[in-house]
Design a protein around this motif. Structure first.
Motif, PDB file in Angstrom:
ATOM      1  N   PHE A 196       0.846  -1.194   0.000  1.00  0.00           N
ATOM      2  CA  PHE A 196       0.000   0.000   0.000  1.00  0.00           C
ATOM      3  C   PHE A 196       0.880   1.242   0.000  1.00  0.00           C
ATOM      4  N   TYR A 255       0.511   5.241   1.601  1.00  0.00           N
ATOM      5  CA  TYR A 255      -0.255   6.201   2.408  1.00  0.00           C
ATOM      6  C   TYR A 255       0.424   7.558   2.302  1.00  0.00           C
ATOM      7  N   GLU A 298      -7.453  11.814  -1.804  1.00  0.00           N
ATOM      8  CA  GLU A 298      -8.304  10.637  -1.775  1.00  0.00           C
ATOM      9  C   GLU A 298      -8.178   9.924  -0.426  1.00  0.00           C
ATOM     10  N   ALA A 299      -9.269   9.326   0.023  1.00  0.00           N
ATOM     11  CA  ALA A 299      -9.270   8.559   1.264  1.00  0.00           C
ATOM     12  C   ALA A 299      -8.490   7.261   1.056  1.00  0.00           C
ATOM     13  N   PRO A 300      -7.687   6.842   2.027  1.00  0.00           N
ATOM     14  CA  PRO A 300      -6.920   5.604   1.878  1.00  0.00           C
ATOM     15  C   PRO A 300      -7.839   4.393   1.842  1.00  0.00           C
ATOM     16  N   VAL A 301      -7.402   3.364   1.130  1.00  0.00           N
ATOM     17  CA  VAL A 301      -8.181   2.136   1.021  1.00  0.00           C
ATOM     18  C   VAL A 301      -7.281   0.942   1.309  1.00  0.00           C
ATOM     19  N   GLY A 302      -7.898  -0.211   1.545  1.00  0.00           N
ATOM     20  CA  GLY A 302      -7.145  -1.428   1.769  1.00  0.00           C
ATOM     21  C   GLY A 302      -6.277  -1.350   3.004  1.00  0.00           C
ATOM     22  N   ALA A 309      -5.742   1.992   4.765  1.00  0.00           N
ATOM     23  CA  ALA A 309      -6.795   2.438   5.672  1.00  0.00           C
ATOM     24  C   ALA A 309      -6.572   1.924   7.089  1.00  0.00           C
TER      25      ALA A 309
END
Length: 323
Positions: free
Chosen positions: A99, A101, A107-111, A114
């Motif tokens: 990932f 960060y 954009e909002a973090p994903v996976g 997050a």
């Protein structure tokens, strides 16, 4: 999460080590209202023994832009506020896992990003305040409630409020009472209780190597060595020991200003895990670089190499670092 915890342990002991001319007493020099910006870059490459699966490789790159702000002194202690302005972290694991960060991303973090986002988001929004003596003794650490909550919610217990407090208390080098001559050494011990690894101990030995000129100014040089060990390997469900194979680096300090200029530590450690009488040997190679930024300098946190610790261009004029 264990990678983050291990990086934090090493991170906490390399942030500062000021020095002076040979035969002089070493002391921090804090000026109320003074503000300094630093960038810290950590890289970690881990090779794990996967048994029948063979070697499993992963890597982590983390860069932090931070500001230290000095408050008004109260007696022998001076409050120093540490704030994170931006955090960028990239992790690459086996089978395409990983990932990225970035606290500045729109954009909002994903996976997986997050999972670490609440902790890093809280670090960027909140300040940690230390009460520091001229010798570098940290008598008190103040963490905002929202930061405590974020640390305690990290999955797997990789971080905790107690662990962060212990690391912060050791984030500045405590100087010896006596003056130092070239070749003198002294040792400081850092103890941290990790929820995953138990009680860990780092014995950091510093050697004063004298002064040299960087950017037209005399700076003091010091060589650090920091072997890591588990205080009681048998107290864990799976006994773990650390074997430091290599440890090198250099720290530069502007004695006239009483502040860190740069530091670099390269370390290779074997993490040996005992499982039912069999040893699993895992390798961690880590580099941590910290340097003081010039006034108005904007470092590249999007992948550029910040390893300019000993370069003349990285030496900030103390008069330029102002509130």
């Amino acid at each position: 999460m264990r990678t983050i915890a291990l990086a934090a342990v090493t991170t906490a002991v390399v942030l500062s080590a000021p020095l002076a001319d040979a035969g002089e007493t070493l002391r921090w020099k804090w000026a109320p209202g003074e503000s300094s910006r630093l960038v810290m870059q950590q890289t970690m490459n881990m090779t794990m023994n996967g048994g029948p699966m063979g070697k499993i490789n992963s890597s982590t790159d983390q860069t932090m832009l931070m500001t230290w702000t000095v408050g008004d002194s109260a007696g022998d202690a001076t409050p120093v506020s540490q704030s994170m302005d931006r955090i960028v972290m990239t992790m690459d694991g086996p089978m395409g896992q990983g990932f990225t960060y970035d606290s500045a991303a729109a954009e909002a973090p994903v996976g997986m990003a997050a999972m670490v986002a609440p902790m890093f988001d809280a670090l960027v929004k909140a300040d940690i305040t230390l009460a520091v003596s001229p010798r570098g003794e940290v008598s008190e650490v103040t963490l905002p409630d929202e930061l405590k909550d974020a640390f305690n919610r990290v999955p797997g217990g990789a971080m905790s409020t107690d662990m962060v407090t212990q690391l912060t208390q050791q984030s500045l080098l405590k100087f010896p009472e006596q003056p130092l001559e070239v070749g003198d050494t002294w040792t400081e011990t850092t103890k941290v209780s990790s929820p995953q690894m138990g009680a860990m101990q780092i014995n950091v030995t510093y050697r004063y190597d004298g002064q040299r000129e960087v950017g037209g100014r005399p700076v003091a040089a010091i060589t650090p060595s920091l072997p890591m060990q588990v205080a009681d390997p048998n107290a864990q469900a799976m006994p773990v020991t650390f074997e430091t194979r290599a440890s090198s680096g250099e720290i530069l300090f502007d004695n006239e200003a009483g502040r860190l200029i740069s530091s670099r530590i390269d370390q290779t450690t074997d993490v040996v895990v005992s499982v039912q009488g069999n040893e699993m040997r895992n390798e961690i190679a880590q580099t941590t670089v910290v340097r003081l930024l010039k006034e108005g300098e904007t470092p590249d946190l999007d992948g550029a190499d910040n390893d300019e610790a000993a370069d003349e261009a990285s030496l900030a004029d103390p008069a330029m670092v102002t509130p």
